[in-house]
Scaffold this motif. Structure first.
Motif, PDB file in Angstrom:
ATOM      1  N   GLN A  91       0.838  -1.205   0.000  1.00 36.93           N
ATOM      2  CA  GLN A  91       0.000   0.000   0.000  1.00 36.93           C
ATOM      3  C   GLN A  91       0.872   1.254   0.000  1.00 36.93           C
ATOM      4  OE1 GLN A  91      -2.251  -0.946   3.503  1.00 36.93           O
ATOM      5  NE2 GLN A  91      -3.031  -2.780   2.512  1.00 36.93           N
ATOM      6  N   ALA A  92       1.912   1.241   0.826  1.00 29.95           N
ATOM      7  CA  ALA A  92       2.833   2.386   0.868  1.00 29.95           C
ATOM      8  C   ALA A  92       3.526   2.568  -0.477  1.00 29.95           C
ATOM      9  CB  ALA A  92       3.867   2.180   1.975  1.00 29.95           C
ATOM     10  N   ALA A  93       3.900   1.455  -1.106  1.00 30.14           N
ATOM     11  CA  ALA A  93       4.559   1.522  -2.412  1.00 30.14           C
ATOM     12  C   ALA A  93       3.635   2.125  -3.461  1.00 30.14           C
ATOM     13  CB  ALA A  93       5.005   0.127  -2.840  1.00 30.14           C
ATOM     14  N   SER A  94       2.359   1.697  -3.449  1.00 35.98           N
ATOM     15  CA  SER A  94       1.410   2.183  -4.451  1.00 35.98           C
ATOM     16  C   SER A  94       1.116   3.672  -4.280  1.00 35.98           C
ATOM     17  CB  SER A  94       0.105   1.379  -4.385  1.00 35.98           C
ATOM     18  OG  SER A  94      -0.631   1.700  -3.223  1.00 35.98           O
ATOM     19  N   GLU A  95       1.340   4.195  -3.077  1.00 34.65           N
ATOM     20  CA  GLU A  95       1.123   5.617  -2.815  1.00 34.65           C
ATOM     21  C   GLU A  95       2.412   6.430  -2.919  1.00 34.65           C
ATOM     22  OE1 GLU A  95      -0.957   5.986   0.885  1.00 34.65           O
ATOM     23  OE2 GLU A  95      -2.722   4.933   0.153  1.00 34.65           O
ATOM     24  N   ASN A  96       3.460   5.789  -3.449  1.00 39.80           N
ATOM     25  CA  ASN A  96       4.737   6.473  -3.686  1.00 39.80           C
ATOM     26  C   ASN A  96       5.370   6.983  -2.395  1.00 39.80           C
ATOM     27  OD1 ASN A  96       6.763   7.263  -5.498  1.00 39.80           O
ATOM     28  ND2 ASN A  96       5.921   9.341  -5.692  1.00 39.80           N
ATOM     29  N   LEU A  97       5.149   6.234  -1.297  1.00 39.61           N
ATOM     30  CA  LEU A  97       5.714   6.615  -0.001  1.00 39.61           C
ATOM     31  C   LEU A  97       7.065   5.962   0.248  1.00 39.61           C
ATOM     32  CD1 LEU A  97       2.456   6.244   2.143  1.00 39.61           C
ATOM     33  CD2 LEU A  97       3.495   8.381   1.348  1.00 39.61           C
ATOM     34  N   THR A 177      -4.466  -9.622   7.305  1.00 41.08           N
ATOM     35  CA  THR A 177      -4.259 -10.817   6.485  1.00 41.08           C
ATOM     36  C   THR A 177      -5.359 -11.837   6.750  1.00 41.08           C
ATOM     37  OG1 THR A 177      -1.863 -10.480   6.474  1.00 41.08           O
ATOM     38  CG2 THR A 177      -2.644 -12.681   5.911  1.00 41.08           C
ATOM     39  N   ALA A 178      -5.760 -11.976   8.014  1.00 42.47           N
ATOM     40  CA  ALA A 178      -6.859 -12.888   8.357  1.00 42.47           C
ATOM     41  C   ALA A 178      -8.158 -12.446   7.691  1.00 42.47           C
ATOM     42  CB  ALA A 178      -7.032 -12.959   9.868  1.00 42.47           C
ATOM     43  N   LEU A 179      -8.446 -11.163   7.765  1.00 41.75           N
ATOM     44  CA  LEU A 179      -9.654 -10.616   7.144  1.00 41.75           C
ATOM     45  C   LEU A 179      -9.639 -10.861   5.635  1.00 41.75           C
ATOM     46  CD1 LEU A 179     -12.210  -8.862   7.053  1.00 41.75           C
ATOM     47  CD2 LEU A 179     -10.741  -6.835   7.155  1.00 41.75           C
ATOM     48  N   ALA A 180      -8.521 -10.517   4.987  1.00 45.37           N
ATOM     49  CA  ALA A 180      -8.418 -10.690   3.538  1.00 45.37           C
ATOM     50  C   ALA A 180      -8.453 -12.166   3.144  1.00 45.37           C
ATOM     51  CB  ALA A 180      -7.137 -10.035   3.028  1.00 45.37           C
ATOM     52  N   SER A 181      -7.873 -13.029   3.972  1.00 42.67           N
ATOM     53  CA  SER A 181      -7.874 -14.468   3.685  1.00 42.67           C
ATOM     54  C   SER A 181      -9.290 -15.030   3.737  1.00 42.67           C
ATOM     55  CB  SER A 181      -6.990 -15.214   4.687  1.00 42.67           C
ATOM     56  OG  SER A 181      -5.641 -14.830   4.568  1.00 42.67           O
ATOM     57  N   ASP A 323      -3.945  -3.174  -2.224  1.00 46.88           N
ATOM     58  CA  ASP A 323      -4.374  -1.905  -2.819  1.00 46.88           C
ATOM     59  C   ASP A 323      -5.028  -1.026  -1.745  1.00 46.88           C
ATOM     60  OD1 ASP A 323      -5.134  -0.279  -5.332  1.00 46.88           O
ATOM     61  OD2 ASP A 323      -7.035  -0.490  -4.250  1.00 46.88           O
ATOM     62  N   PRO A 324      -4.624   0.243  -1.624  1.00 46.93           N
ATOM     63  CA  PRO A 324      -5.159   1.098  -0.557  1.00 46.93           C
ATOM     64  C   PRO A 324      -6.676   1.217  -0.571  1.00 46.93           C
ATOM     65  CG  PRO A 324      -3.242   2.119  -1.558  1.00 46.93           C
ATOM     66  CD  PRO A 324      -3.575   0.929  -2.399  1.00 46.93           C
ATOM     67  N   ALA A 325      -7.281   1.289  -1.756  1.00 41.90           N
ATOM     68  CA  ALA A 325      -8.737   1.439  -1.834  1.00 41.90           C
ATOM     69  C   ALA A 325      -9.440   0.189  -1.309  1.00 41.90           C
ATOM     70  CB  ALA A 325      -9.155   1.728  -3.272  1.00 41.90           C
ATOM     71  N   LYS A 326      -8.918  -0.988  -1.661  1.00 43.68           N
ATOM     72  CA  LYS A 326      -9.507  -2.239  -1.194  1.00 43.68           C
ATOM     73  C   LYS A 326      -9.352  -2.357   0.319  1.00 43.68           C
ATOM     74  CE  LYS A 326     -11.462  -6.256  -1.958  1.00 43.68           C
ATOM     75  NZ  LYS A 326     -12.855  -6.323  -2.456  1.00 43.68           N
ATOM     76  N   ARG A 327      -8.166  -2.038   0.814  1.00 40.18           N
ATOM     77  CA  ARG A 327      -7.922  -2.095   2.257  1.00 40.18           C
ATOM     78  C   ARG A 327      -8.870  -1.164   3.001  1.00 40.18           C
ATOM     79  NH1 ARG A 327      -4.850   0.600   6.267  1.00 40.18           N
ATOM     80  NH2 ARG A 327      -3.910  -0.822   7.778  1.00 40.18           N
ATOM     81  N   LYS A 328      -9.005   0.053   2.502  1.00 40.90           N
ATOM     82  CA  LYS A 328      -9.871   1.048   3.148  1.00 40.90           C
ATOM     83  C   LYS A 328     -11.319   0.549   3.199  1.00 40.90           C
ATOM     84  CE  LYS A 328     -10.903   6.025   2.883  1.00 40.90           C
ATOM     85  NZ  LYS A 328     -12.338   6.087   2.595  1.00 40.90           N
ATOM     86  N   ALA A 329     -11.779  -0.017   2.089  1.00 38.00           N
ATOM     87  CA  ALA A 329     -13.166  -0.491   2.034  1.00 38.00           C
ATOM     88  C   ALA A 329     -13.401  -1.643   3.012  1.00 38.00           C
ATOM     89  CB  ALA A 329     -13.505  -0.922   0.607  1.00 38.00           C
ATOM     90  N   LEU A 330     -12.462  -2.586   3.087  1.00 42.03           N
ATOM     91  CA  LEU A 330     -12.619  -3.723   3.998  1.00 42.03           C
ATOM     92  C   LEU A 330     -12.570  -3.282   5.450  1.00 42.03           C
ATOM     93  CD1 LEU A 330     -10.555  -6.647   2.384  1.00 42.03           C
ATOM     94  CD2 LEU A 330     -13.042  -6.469   2.624  1.00 42.03           C
TER      95      LEU A 330
END
Length: 343
Positions: A91-97, A177-181, A323-330
Motif C-alpha cells: 500500500q505504501a509503495a502504491s502511494e509512492n511513499l 491478512t486474516a480478514l483478507a484471507s 491496494d489502498p482502496a480495497k484495504r480502506k473499504a474492507l
C-alpha cells in the motif's frame, strides 16, 4: 617551513578530512521494526556490531507504521521499515511513499520474495514468509473439555465463547491478512457473516498481531488467531501451545522491507537493506525464536518453521488486497459490522 613539514601538515589535514567523512558516513539510521520485539532487538544489535552506525529503533505494528509513514510523507522521520506483513508495504509503495531500490542481493532470494519486489516496482522486498493459523492452549482445552479446533468452522463452537483473541485489523497486519484471507476463502459477504458469529467467541481484539497467542500461552485465553510461526515460538518457549493450519485453507504473509522515500540517512538505509537480505543474517532469526521461512535461498530454515508444503494455502491475491482502496473499504466494513459490536 621545510618541504617535510608541509607534507606532514598536508597528510594531517587529509587524515582529518577522511575522519570527518567517515564519521558522516557512519551517522545514524532511523528504523521502524514491525516484527516481534525480540527479533527487532537482535537485528539492531547485530547490525550495530557489524557497522559503525547508531540505530534509532521504534517498534510499531505494520498498520501503525503505514499510518505513520503516510502522515509524515512531506517530512519523513523514518529511513527504513523492516518487517511486518507485506500488504501495508505494498500500500505504501502504491502511494509512492517508499523508494525504488534494487538490492544486489536480489538474485539470492526465493521467487516469492522477488515477485513481491517486482509487484511493487521494487519499492519493497520480501524478507520472510509465514502462514496464517492459530495456536491454542492444550492444557486449558483439556481442562475445560473443549474440542481441538482443526478448521475455521470449529472456531464458531458455542463452548468457545470468550476463549478467542485476534488483533484489530486497523492496527495489525496479521489481522488484516486474516480478514483478507477469509474474504478470499468464503467471499466477502459470507466472510463478514462468519466474523459476526466469531465475535461472540472473541474476548479481545488486540493491538498487536502476536499478542493473542501470547495470551493463550499464559492461559489468559484459550486460542489466538495468529501467524503459525508466532504460535510455534510460544511452544519453543515451553508453553503448552499447539499450532494449527485450518483445514479449509489459509492465507499467508510475505514479511517485507521498504526504504522510506525522502529518507534522511539513505546510504545507511541501503546498507541495512542489503545486510538484512544476507543468508547469515536471516539464519540468525531462529535465535530470537522467529520461525518464519527466510527469503534468502541459502539461509537456514528453522526446523520448527511451518512449511508451506504441509499447509493448504490459498492463492493469496497480494496485489488486490495490498491496494489502498480495497484495504480502506474492507476496514471500513469491519468497523461498521464488527468493530461496532465488538465486546
Amino acid at each position: 617551513m621545510t618541504s617535510k613539514s608541509i607534507a606532514t601538515l598536508i597528510a594531517a589535514a587529509a587524515g582529518s578530512l577522511m575522519a570527518a567523512s567517515a564519521a558522516e558516513a557512519a551517522g545514524e539510521l532511523n528504523l521502524i521494526c514491525s516484527a516481534d520485539v525480540v527479533i527487532c532487538e537482535q537485528m539492531l544489535g547485530d547490525f550495530e556490531k557489524a557497522h559503525d552506525v547508531k540505530v534509532n529503533m521504534v517498534r510499531l505494528s505494520s498498520g501503525e507504521t503505514y499510518a505513520k509513514v503516510r502522515a509524515e510523507a512531506r517530512n519523513p522521520k523514518t529511513d527504513i521499515w523492516w518487517g511486518g506483513t507485506g500488504d501495508p508495504h505494498l500500500q505504501a509503495a502504491s502511494e509512492n511513499l517508499t523508494l525504488e531500490y534494487k538490492s544486489p542481493m536480489l538474485d539470492q532470494l526465493n521467487s516469492w520474495a522477488v515477485k513481491q519486489a517486482e509487484s511493487a516496482g521494487h519499492r519493497t522486498v520480501g524478507i520472510y514468509a509465514g502462514a496464517l493459523g492459530w495456536g491454542y492452549n492444550t492444557e486449558l482445552f483439556a481442562k475445560k473439555g473443549l474440542k481441538d479446533p482443526a478448521c475455521w468452522a470449529d472456531l464458531l463452537a458455542p463452548e468457545l465463547k470468550g476463549e478467542i483473541q485476534i488483533a484489530n485489523p486497523n492496527s495489525s497486519g496479521t489481522a488484516y491478512t486474516a480478514l483478507a484471507s477469509l474474504v478470499q476463502i468464503m467471499g466477502e459477504d459470507k466472510a463478514f457473516e462468519y466474523l459476526k458469529s466469531l465475535n461472540a467467541n472473541v474476548s479481545q481484539y488486540t493491538k498487536s498481531g502476536s499478542a493473542p497467542v501470547k495470551a493463550a500461552a499464559r492461559g489468559e485465553a484459550g486460542l489466538g488467531i495468529v501467524f503459525m510461526h508466532d504460535a510455534v515460538a510460544q511452544t519453543a518457549e515451553g508453553f503448552p501451545v499447539k499450532s494449527v493450519a485450518p483445514c479449509e485453507g489459509t492465507g499467508y504473509e510475505i514479511g517485507s522491507m521498504s526504504i522510506i522515500k525522502g529518507a534522511r540517512n539513505l546510504d545507511n538505509a541501503k546498507l541495512w537493506y542489503d545486510w538484512a537480505l544476507k543468508p547469515e543474517v536471516q539464519s540468525r532469526m531462529k535465535d530470537a525464536k522467529s520461525f518464519q521461512l527466510p527469503s534468502n535461498k541459502s539461509a537456514e530454515i528453522p526446523k520448527e518453521a511451518p512449511r508451506f508444503e504441509d499447509i493448504k494455502l490459498i492463492d493469496y491475491d497480494f496485489k488486490t488486497y495490498g491496494d489502498p482502496a480495497k484495504r480502506k473499504a474492507l476496514l471500513e466494513r469491519w468497523d461498521r459490522e464488527i468493530g461496532a459490536i465488538a465486546n
